[in-house]
Design a protein around this motif. Structure first.
Motif, PDB file in Angstrom:
ATOM      1  N   VAL A 101     -15.803 -20.218  34.455  1.00  0.00           N
ATOM      2  CA  VAL A 101     -14.806 -20.659  33.467  1.00  0.00           C
ATOM      3  C   VAL A 101     -13.538 -19.803  33.470  1.00  0.00           C
ATOM      4  CG1 VAL A 101     -16.518 -21.710  31.950  1.00  0.00           C
ATOM      5  CG2 VAL A 101     -15.856 -19.324  31.584  1.00  0.00           C
ATOM      6  N   GLN A 102     -13.525 -18.769  34.271  1.00  0.00           N
ATOM      7  CA  GLN A 102     -12.369 -17.876  34.314  1.00  0.00           C
ATOM      8  C   GLN A 102     -11.115 -18.661  34.712  1.00  0.00           C
ATOM      9  OE1 GLN A 102     -13.127 -14.488  36.828  1.00  0.00           O
ATOM     10  NE2 GLN A 102     -12.468 -13.137  35.195  1.00  0.00           N
ATOM     11  N   GLY A 103     -10.058 -18.470  33.951  1.00  0.00           N
ATOM     12  CA  GLY A 103      -8.804 -19.143  34.247  1.00  0.00           C
ATOM     13  C   GLY A 103      -8.701 -20.539  33.651  1.00  0.00           C
ATOM     14  N   ASN A 104      -9.753 -21.003  32.983  1.00  0.00           N
ATOM     15  CA  ASN A 104      -9.708 -22.328  32.359  1.00  0.00           C
ATOM     16  C   ASN A 104      -8.767 -22.331  31.161  1.00  0.00           C
ATOM     17  OD1 ASN A 104     -11.643 -23.119  34.183  1.00  0.00           O
ATOM     18  ND2 ASN A 104     -13.139 -23.752  32.659  1.00  0.00           N
ATOM     19  N   SER A 105      -8.166 -23.484  30.917  1.00  0.00           N
ATOM     20  CA  SER A 105      -7.313 -23.650  29.737  1.00  0.00           C
ATOM     21  C   SER A 105      -8.195 -23.786  28.499  1.00  0.00           C
ATOM     22  CB  SER A 105      -6.463 -24.910  29.884  1.00  0.00           C
ATOM     23  OG  SER A 105      -7.292 -26.064  29.825  1.00  0.00           O
TER      24      SER A 105
END
Length: 69
Positions: free
Chosen positions: A13-17
């Protein structure tokens, strides 16, 4: 193979909005699948670790009220 669940969830989920994170959480809850619970736990752990005392108290109050019968 050594699987580190925390790292796997965070990497996924890293970098998800915010919208993507919300969709991930809602999907995990709505699916009702037990296998999704560890991932939600990891996300809660991240929230908890990055919250101040006031936010933690608010979460605890919300949780306590939600669990009252």
């Amino acid at each position: 193979m050594d699987l580190n669940l925390r790292n796997a969830v965070i990497t996924n989920v890293q970098g998800n909005s915010q919208q993507e994170l919300q969709a991930t959480i809602v999907d995990a809850i709505q699916s009702g699948e037990e296998k999704m619970l560890p991932g939600l736990g990891v996300l809660f752990e991240v929230i908890w670790q990055h919250s101040n005392d006031s936010d933690k108290q608010e979460m605890l109050t919300t949780l306590e009220n939600a669990l009252k019968m």
